[in-house]
Design a protein around this motif. Sequence first.
Motif, mmCIF file in Angstrom:
data_model
loop_
_atom_site.group_PDB
_atom_site.id
_atom_site.type_symbol
_atom_site.label_atom_id
_atom_site.label_comp_id
_atom_site.label_asym_id
_atom_site.label_seq_id
_atom_site.Cartn_x
_atom_site.Cartn_y
_atom_site.Cartn_z
ATOM 1 N N PHE A 188 0.822 -1.215 0.000
ATOM 2 C CA PHE A 188 0.000 0.000 0.000
ATOM 3 C C PHE A 188 0.858 1.269 0.000
ATOM 4 N N LEU A 189 2.151 1.125 0.326
ATOM 5 C CA LEU A 189 3.037 2.283 0.234
ATOM 6 C C LEU A 189 3.181 2.761 -1.205
ATOM 7 N N TRP A 190 3.031 1.854 -2.151
ATOM 8 C CA TRP A 190 3.218 2.223 -3.559
ATOM 9 C C TRP A 190 2.261 3.323 -3.980
ATOM 10 N N THR A 191 0.991 3.177 -3.652
ATOM 11 C CA THR A 191 -0.007 4.172 -4.069
ATOM 12 C C THR A 191 0.315 5.542 -3.498
ATOM 13 N N ALA A 192 0.633 5.591 -2.198
ATOM 14 C CA ALA A 192 0.908 6.875 -1.551
ATOM 15 C C ALA A 192 2.176 7.521 -2.107
ATOM 16 N N LEU A 193 3.248 6.740 -2.280
ATOM 17 C CA LEU A 193 4.510 7.319 -2.737
ATOM 18 C C LEU A 193 4.468 7.700 -4.210
ATOM 19 N N VAL A 194 3.755 6.945 -5.018
ATOM 20 C CA VAL A 194 3.589 7.339 -6.422
ATOM 21 C C VAL A 194 2.838 8.672 -6.498
ATOM 22 N N LEU A 195 1.847 8.847 -5.652
ATOM 23 C CA LEU A 195 1.120 10.123 -5.636
ATOM 24 C C LEU A 195 2.018 11.258 -5.154
ATOM 25 N N VAL A 196 2.921 10.977 -4.213
ATOM 26 C CA VAL A 196 3.882 12.000 -3.791
ATOM 27 C C VAL A 196 4.731 12.435 -4.985
ATOM 28 N N VAL A 197 5.248 11.468 -5.746
ATOM 29 C CA VAL A 197 6.061 11.791 -6.924
ATOM 30 C C VAL A 197 5.233 12.580 -7.942
ATOM 31 N N LEU A 198 4.001 12.132 -8.188
ATOM 32 C CA LEU A 198 3.149 12.800 -9.175
ATOM 33 C C LEU A 198 2.867 14.244 -8.782
ATOM 34 N N LEU A 199 2.443 14.456 -7.541
ATOM 35 C CA LEU A 199 2.036 15.793 -7.122
ATOM 36 C C LEU A 199 3.226 16.718 -6.953
ATOM 37 N N ALA A 200 4.357 16.191 -6.467
ATOM 38 C CA ALA A 200 5.544 17.030 -6.342
ATOM 39 C C ALA A 200 6.064 17.435 -7.718
ATOM 40 N N THR A 201 6.084 16.504 -8.657
ATOM 41 C CA THR A 201 6.521 16.813 -10.014
ATOM 42 C C THR A 201 5.573 17.793 -10.693
ATOM 43 N N SER A 202 4.300 17.780 -10.288
ATOM 44 C CA SER A 202 3.307 18.674 -10.896
ATOM 45 C C SER A 202 3.629 20.145 -10.696
ATOM 46 N N MET A 203 4.496 20.449 -9.718
ATOM 47 C CA MET A 203 4.885 21.838 -9.506
ATOM 48 C C MET A 203 5.798 22.350 -10.624
ATOM 49 N N ALA A 204 6.423 21.417 -11.376
ATOM 50 C CA ALA A 204 7.360 21.841 -12.417
ATOM 51 C C ALA A 204 7.089 21.210 -13.773
ATOM 52 N N GLU A 205 6.132 20.302 -13.861
ATOM 53 C CA GLU A 205 5.774 19.652 -15.115
ATOM 54 C C GLU A 205 4.271 19.402 -15.125
ATOM 55 N N SER A 206 3.704 19.196 -16.320
ATOM 56 C CA SER A 206 2.265 18.946 -16.446
ATOM 57 C C SER A 206 1.961 17.513 -16.856
ATOM 58 N N ILE A 207 2.933 16.611 -16.714
ATOM 59 C CA ILE A 207 2.748 15.242 -17.183
ATOM 60 C C ILE A 207 1.610 14.527 -16.464
ATOM 61 N N VAL A 208 1.254 15.000 -15.274
ATOM 62 C CA VAL A 208 0.176 14.352 -14.533
ATOM 63 C C VAL A 208 -1.173 14.519 -15.226
ATOM 64 N N LEU A 209 -1.248 15.393 -16.235
ATOM 65 C CA LEU A 209 -2.505 15.633 -16.945
ATOM 66 C C LEU A 209 -2.636 14.817 -18.220
ATOM 67 N N VAL A 210 -1.590 14.124 -18.617
ATOM 68 C CA VAL A 210 -1.632 13.379 -19.878
ATOM 69 C C VAL A 210 -0.921 12.035 -19.724
ATOM 70 N N GLU A 211 -1.347 11.079 -20.517
ATOM 71 C CA GLU A 211 -0.674 9.800 -20.724
ATOM 72 C C GLU A 211 -0.278 9.136 -19.405
ATOM 73 N N TYR A 212 0.998 8.760 -19.222
ATOM 74 C CA TYR A 212 1.319 7.907 -18.079
ATOM 75 C C TYR A 212 1.145 8.607 -16.738
ATOM 76 N N GLY A 213 1.340 9.928 -16.695
ATOM 77 C CA GLY A 213 1.088 10.634 -15.443
ATOM 78 C C GLY A 213 -0.385 10.599 -15.071
ATOM 79 N N TRP A 214 -1.241 10.897 -16.038
ATOM 80 C CA TRP A 214 -2.691 10.871 -15.815
ATOM 81 C C TRP A 214 -3.171 9.455 -15.529
ATOM 82 N N LEU A 215 -2.639 8.451 -16.257
ATOM 83 C CA LEU A 215 -3.017 7.056 -16.020
ATOM 84 C C LEU A 215 -2.705 6.654 -14.586
ATOM 85 N N LEU A 216 -1.503 6.973 -14.097
ATOM 86 C CA LEU A 216 -1.123 6.615 -12.732
ATOM 87 C C LEU A 216 -1.985 7.351 -11.706
ATOM 88 N N LEU A 217 -2.287 8.629 -11.976
ATOM 89 C CA LEU A 217 -3.120 9.393 -11.049
ATOM 90 C C LEU A 217 -4.504 8.766 -10.923
#
Length: 443
Positions: A379-408
Amino acid sequence: MSAAGRQQHPVMAGVLVFFGATRFAKALTIAVVATAFLSHFLRSTIGWPGLVAIVCALVAFAALSFAGRWKQLDWHGLLPISLLIFLAWCTLTIFWSSYVPSSLNGIAYLLAYAFLGVYVAVVRDLIQIVRAVGDVLRVVITLSLALEVLSGVLLDVPLRFLGITGALASGGPIQGVLGSRNMVGFVALIALVTFAVELATRSVRRGVGVYSVIIAAGAAVLSGSPVTAGVALVTAVAAGVLLLLRRAAPETRRTWHVALLAVAVAAALLAFLLRGRILDLLSTRREFTYRLEIWRELGRLIDLNPIEGWGWVGYWRSNVSPFFALDVVGGRAHTSALNAFVDVYFQAGLIGFAVFTVFALLAFGRAWVVASSRKSIVFLWTALVLVVLLATSMAESIVLVEYGWLLLVICSVKAARDLSWRRRLRPADEPPPEPRHERMETP
């Protein structure tokens, strides 16, 4: 109509059995994850038409697989309401978009990956998702490093059609099959979290796990991305805090959660009050100055449509207004705002920004609570992947498309299934489906 007439046609029944099989779901999950992470590679080799055709085929297969497994699925509390509202609002922006064809394409792409994310989250257990992501990322990172060696060492020429500059011999940065050094760093961090969970759960052979961690760490270092360095630090702190919380007494966890939330709010408030000084410090870095110029230009455009936004588009289209005007900023073409929250604010307005923020925070909050309280380390995977996604979102928009959005989407659906209040709305006389335990797969 008689009961016999209502029976399914034998051919259709056979089709549904085939597409509803567990082995098909496993193969389709790997295909979905691989297509998402290799999207830049596919666009560079077969173009947008080829990639779109693959995504459409995956959506069709996922729909058939859903149909074959429909009665086995528990739909109570399945989809986060905030996700549905965000998708609905993005779809509504078509009505005031000044680039309707681009909006239609962007929204269709967003919905397609959202559907695929829901499919993966529903039909596969969490450990199976971790294994699928791990298998794909081993190939993606190995292929990236192999192409970098070919380009930067053996041939000593850039592979321009992939965006590889061939700088490996001089220590990087590398781009691999992901298009940019920041994306290599981002995927390497996702891979490190995934490979660490695989090792901790013993779901892969130790040799495979060690090799995976080494290549992911190497890719993160060779990316030379300052964004990756910052996100790695945040992720390491989050992992340490979660591990400490898991060791805390159950009756004290709520208190610790409240304390951590208070610290986070205080830190955010302090950062807001000191934003001027922070911006002055960061402005000495060329990469941040470049981003700051884009955000300032977007601020002027946002002021023209602050509530409803300009219309959803996903990847920016340089051939339509106002995106082509933004290409003069920094002297290079842009495909995003380099900040997911600014991008949402620009495309979907204040309403879309608010809904997306609530959606992201709810997903993270649920995943954090589950990861700190559930016994299984997976269950740590879900939380830590979201940490990476949201922290990266401050400098990239990948969370809105393709693999970033899929993981979110995958992480939000998994977290919602465990903590959604709507599960309590199940009728008392309706038996729940067979429980689906988090199973280990044989390496």
